[in-house]
Scaffold this motif. Structure first.
Motif, PDB file in Angstrom:
ATOM      1  N   THR A   1       0.832  -1.192   0.000  1.00 27.79           N
ATOM      2  CA  THR A   1       0.000   0.000   0.000  1.00 27.79           C
ATOM      3  C   THR A   1       0.869   1.243   0.000  1.00 27.79           C
ATOM      4  N   ASN A   2       0.387   2.287  -0.648  1.00 26.07           N
ATOM      5  CA  ASN A   2       1.106   3.552  -0.711  1.00 26.07           C
ATOM      6  C   ASN A   2       0.502   4.609   0.202  1.00 26.07           C
ATOM      7  N   ARG A   3      -0.443   4.218   1.050  1.00 26.88           N
ATOM      8  CA  ARG A   3      -1.080   5.210   1.911  1.00 26.88           C
ATOM      9  C   ARG A   3      -0.089   5.715   2.961  1.00 26.88           C
ATOM     10  N   PRO A   4      -0.329   6.929   3.499  1.00 30.67           N
ATOM     11  CA  PRO A   4       0.575   7.481   4.524  1.00 30.67           C
ATOM     12  C   PRO A   4       0.568   6.619   5.787  1.00 30.67           C
ATOM     13  N   THR A   5       1.690   6.567   6.462  1.00 23.64           N
ATOM     14  CA  THR A   5       1.760   5.774   7.691  1.00 23.64           C
ATOM     15  C   THR A   5       0.966   6.411   8.822  1.00 23.64           C
ATOM     16  N   VAL A   6       0.683   7.720   8.732  1.00 21.18           N
ATOM     17  CA  VAL A   6      -0.114   8.371   9.769  1.00 21.18           C
ATOM     18  C   VAL A   6      -1.606   8.226   9.507  1.00 21.18           C
ATOM     19  N   THR A   7      -1.982   7.534   8.417  1.00 21.94           N
ATOM     20  CA  THR A   7      -3.383   7.268   8.139  1.00 21.94           C
ATOM     21  C   THR A   7      -3.776   5.965   8.824  1.00 21.94           C
ATOM     22  N   PRO A   8      -4.708   6.000   9.779  1.00 17.05           N
ATOM     23  CA  PRO A   8      -5.052   4.779  10.527  1.00 17.05           C
ATOM     24  C   PRO A   8      -5.788   3.768   9.670  1.00 17.05           C
ATOM     25  N   ALA A   9      -5.551   2.499   9.972  1.00 25.50           N
ATOM     26  CA  ALA A   9      -6.208   1.410   9.244  1.00 25.50           C
ATOM     27  C   ALA A   9      -6.415   0.236  10.184  1.00 25.50           C
ATOM     28  N   ALA A  10      -7.468  -0.511   9.954  1.00 24.06           N
ATOM     29  CA  ALA A  10      -7.816  -1.634  10.834  1.00 24.06           C
ATOM     30  C   ALA A  10      -6.757  -2.719  10.835  1.00 24.06           C
TER      31      ALA A  10
END
Length: 310
Positions: free
Chosen positions: A239-248
């Motif tokens: 995934t390329n999402r930011p690490t500060v973006t929370p995910a389950a």
């Protein structure tokens, strides 16, 4: 003065030892606040102490002493020690600044990419579905805030599990957990001793969202199954999402699933012993930085001839 300024530099190494008991004994939301505030205080004090050590050593150099209008030598510490600590402090500060710039640029770029991808998709309420076989789901803050989920993730979960997953991500958005994760990232780049605290803060944020989702669904086992299945689906996915973006699927999923499958903890005391020790560590760092800065200021005034020595 030097000894006082070394306290905020050394105390962050003790914080990770107290982080694990804090996440275990405190309610997840309380642990999240305690850990994040402690990390920010320790990071701020360590940076301030390094700056004061750098200033103390720089004032031993004739050009800097002339600019500061020192008419007497600065006797806050021996010159050799002060200059050595100033050199180490300047190096530590330079590394921290460079790491912060790189991290900020990487996070901003990843966030913009995720936002642009979400903007290009159809959104139903707060739910944005991306058509890709790669399983992924996360809470994307902003205006508007959205839950981003791929079709690959939707196919990996049953209908009840999807609702539990959505409840988890909505809990991240309503709790503004991205701010806590960003603060943890900032603190970790300010002091290497605070890097384990970043992991503890991430766990606390996920546990807080887990408990909120369990309350919303009324089924702790279903919530645990949704998180476990989502984590298994994304195990081999990039995934390329930011690490500060929370995910389950973030954090130690087995530990989170075990907590959900057990009975919810009854926290009779708002702050456990380890949490009190963690807060005392932050207070000690504040006192050390403040007392060291005051001592340095008094030494500079004496060297300027504005005050008399003891």
């Amino acid at each position: 003065m030097i000894a006082l300024l070394l306290i905020p530099v050394l105390l962050p190494f003790c914080a990770p030892l107290l982080a694990r008991p804090t996440t275990r004994h405190l309610a997840p939301a309380a642990a999240l606040w305690t850990l994040t505030l402690t990390a920010l205080v320790l990071a701020s004090c360590s940076v301030a102490a390094l700056g004061a050590l750098l200033l103390s050593g720089s004032l031993r150099l004739p050009p800097v002493a002339g600019l500061a209008e020192l008419i007497h030598p600065l006797h806050a510490a021996p010159n050799v020690i002060a200059l050595a600590l100033a050199a180490l402090s300047s190096g530590a500060l330079a590394v921290s600044v460079w790491a912060l710039i790189r991290s900020a640029a990487r996070q901003i770029s990843a966030f913009r990419g995720a936002a642009m991808q979400a903007d290009a998709q159809h959104t139903a309420g707060d739910l944005c579905i991306i058509d890709t076989p790669r399983p992924d789901a996360y809470a994307l803050p902003g205006r508007p805030s959205r839950i981003v989920v791929t079709t690959g993730m939707l196919r990996s979960l049953s209908a009840p599990e999807r609702e539990a997953l959505f409840a988890h991500e909505r809990a991240h958005l309503s709790g503004r957990h991205h701010y806590f994760l960003a603060a943890a990232e900032l603190a970790a780049h300010c002091h290497p001793g605070l890097r384990p605290l970043r992991t503890a803060i991430q766990l606390a944020a996920e546990r807080a969202a887990d408990e909120t989702a369990a309350d919303k669904t009324g089924n702790r086992r279903l919530t645990a199954q949704a998180i476990g299945h989502a984590a298994l689906a994304t195990r081999a996915s990039l995934t390329n999402r930011p690490t500060v973006t929370p995910a389950a699927t973030s954090g130690p999923v087995p530990q989170r699933v075990a907590a959900l499958l057990s009975a919810p903890a009854r926290h009779r005391h708002s702050i456990a012993l380890a949490s009190a020790a963690l807060l005392l560590t932050a207070c000690g760092s504040l006192l050390g930085a403040g007392a060291g800065a005051i001592s340095l200021h008094q030494s500079v005034e004496i060297a300027q001839g504005e005050a008399s020595g003891p």
